[in-house]
Write an enzyme that holds these catalytic residues in place. Structure first.
Site, short mmCIF file in Angstrom:
data_model
loop_
_atom_site.label_atom_id
_atom_site.label_comp_id
_atom_site.label_asym_id
_atom_site.label_seq_id
_atom_site.Cartn_x
_atom_site.Cartn_y
_atom_site.Cartn_z
N HIS A 172 25.58 73.01 13.64
CA HIS A 172 24.97 71.89 12.92
C HIS A 172 23.58 71.58 13.48
CE1 HIS A 172 29.08 71.14 11.36
NE2 HIS A 172 29.43 71.48 12.59
N SER A 293 -6.02 76.17 12.59
CA SER A 293 -6.25 75.25 11.48
C SER A 293 -7.74 74.98 11.39
CB SER A 293 -5.51 73.94 11.74
OG SER A 293 -6.12 72.89 11.01
N LYS A 299 -4.29 73.40 16.84
CA LYS A 299 -3.16 74.06 16.19
C LYS A 299 -3.11 75.56 16.40
CE LYS A 299 -1.06 72.46 12.87
NZ LYS A 299 0.22 71.93 12.51
N GLU A 306 6.49 82.12 8.89
CA GLU A 306 6.65 81.29 7.69
C GLU A 306 6.56 82.14 6.42
OE1 GLU A 306 4.19 77.56 7.97
OE2 GLU A 306 3.74 78.47 9.89
#
Ligand code: ARG
Length: 475
Positions: A172, A293, A299, A306
């Protein structure tokens, strides 16, 4: 026998195409229909398979006395030249000639004359395209199989250094029990091993020859299908001509394999994204796999992971597209089947590129062992170990579970780990607890205790690594 070669190109490609079927038509095809029905824009990719299939067919026709040795020689010479032209980027693909098959055949006839027109004897584009697609896919499968091996090796190599690196195991997505990072990685190795197994099994069904089924019913020419199968390295023949030209199960099976495999990739990609997150901080990716970024200078984004996760949706979509494509088709060949190519091509391209980059990226993972261990310590991951300890002391498991739950509640209230609770307080909760509990509450003690086959104990994990190394051929 010999004749003057005809002009290189027909003046009007449409007229040439009409020759490919018959003089039945009294007006040319509408330009819109031509564009809508043409597949050469994408199926030209099958050219190598198309030429290989034609050569095998022609050799067989000559051996059976259906065409002459001279015809065969002309066809071989013409197809060799066409192969060179295509490779050199000099082949003029013509939309008016619809697909890869008619483009190559028209050029062959332009180059060698009548022999080119004889090539299609006892053959239809229906069994031709099914053969091409199977030949093409077979080769791609071998490439994907190699990439699956590389992916497994990258994971096993990374795992090899981390049988003692403790991280929280989750259920979980809540801290559950300590596991080693190696153990976690080897779970993915199992997935990719199953993918490889699935791929090898479906390859056998891809590798059957439809050619010789002709349009749908077989042919009256004395074809030797076994010979063609041998020449092309097929393991068997499609046994029913109707099925041979209309079956695309082999493509569906591959798409299903690819969808499952991409789901495995996607799950790993998701974990990499999580692990990279500052709140986890379990791993770092090499800079070459990260992007920055344009607005936030701090970043470093795991874009590759992704995208891999995102591309799984596209491959799963192709499976849906292909399976739906087949659903309502009556026997035998229908033009619907032309729609099998783009999703299949994109499935191969997407899966191949994704496996390649993910395997590379896994090789560049830097492990932050301390952060993993801190996270495991923070989540009361050894609570089950304490319960098991009490069971060994004679307490029924349900009672042990209850006692440990109270201990965890106490620890949460204090904001400390179970191991930090004074022995006297633990004993107040459950008198069976002795001084020997300290060992049980450590992460390493917990890990070592899970020594069942397939468990996370370092000895088990090392045995698995050895097994994988032997299986992957780099022991
Ligand atoms: N381009 C066609 C395809 O991809 C080749 C087969 C065409 N056959 C036919 N009878 N029109 O399926």
């Amino acid at each position: 026998m010999t004749q003057a070669p005809p002009p290189d190109r027909p003046a009007d490609p449409l007229a040439r195409k009409h020759e490919a079927w018959s003089g039945l038509f009294s007006e040319p095809m509408s330009a819109l229909v031509q564009r809508y029905t043409a597949s050469v824009g994408f199926d030209r990719r099958l050219w190598r398979a198309d030429i290989a299939g034609s050569l095998a067919h022609a050799e067989m026709l000559a051996a059976q006395g259906v065409i002459t040795a001279q015809d065969l020689a002309d066809i071989q010479r013409g197809l060799a030249q066409i192969g060179q032209e295509i490779e050199a980027g000099q082949f003029e693909w013509q939309l008016a000639l619809e697909d890869v098959h008619l483009n190559i055949e028209a050029r062959l006839t332009a180059l060698v004359g009548d022999a080119g027109k004889k090539l299609h004897t006892g053959r239809s584009r229906n069994d031709q395209v099914a053969t091409d697609l199977r030949l093409w896919l077979r080769e791609e499968i071998d490439g994907i199989a190699a990439l699956l091996l590389a992916m497994q090796r990258a994971l096993v190599d990374l795992a090899a250094g981390h049988a003692d690196t403790v991280m929280p195991g989750y259920t979980h997505l809540q801290v559950a029990q300590p596991v080693s990072f190696a153990h976690h990685l080897l779970a993915y190795v199992e997935m990719y091993a199953r993918d490889a197994e699935r791929l090898a099994e479906l390859r056998r069904r891809v590798n059957r020859l439809p050619l010789g089924a002709a349009a749908l019913a077989g042919t009256g020419y004395p074809l030797d299908r076994e010979r063609v199968a041998r020449t092309l390295g097929f393991e068997g023949l499609c046994q029913n001509s109707l099925d041979a030209v209309s079956d695309r199960d082999f493509a569906l099976e591959f798409a299903a394999f690819a969808a499952i495999c991409m789901v495995h990739v996607s799950r790993l990609a998701e974990e990499i994204v999580l692990w990279m997150n500052q709140n986890f901080g379990f791993i770092d990716l090499a800079d070459r796999y990260c992007t920055g970024s344009s607005i936030m200078p701090q970043k470093r984004n795991p874009d590759v992971a992704e995208l891999a996760r995102g591309k799984s949706g596209r491959v799963v979509g192709h499976l849906m597209g292909l399976i739906t494509l087949m659903k309502g088709q009556p026997l035998a060949y229908n033009k619907d089947n032309q729609e099998d190519k783009e999703p299949l091509f994109d499935t191969v391209d997407t899966l191949g590129a994704t496996l390649r980059i993910m395997a590379e990226m896994v090789g560049g993972i830097r492990v932050r062992a301390q952060a993993m261990e801190r996270a495991a310590l923070a989540g009361y991951a050894t609570a089950t170990d304490l319960a098991d300890y009490l069971v060994r002391k004679g307490l029924p498991f349900r009672d042990a579970h209850e006692a440990v739950a109270r201990a965890v509640k106490l620890a949460i209230g204090r904001g400390v780990d179970l191991a930090a609770l004074p022995l006297a307080e633990l004993q107040a909760l459950q008198p069976l607890i002795g001084a020997d509990v300290a060992e049980v509450l450590t992460l390493r003690g917990s890990l070592a205790a899970r020594d069942s086959l397939g468990g996370t104990a370092p000895a088990q994990v090392r045995a698995q690594i050895e097994r994988h190394r032997a299986r992957l051929g780099d022991a």
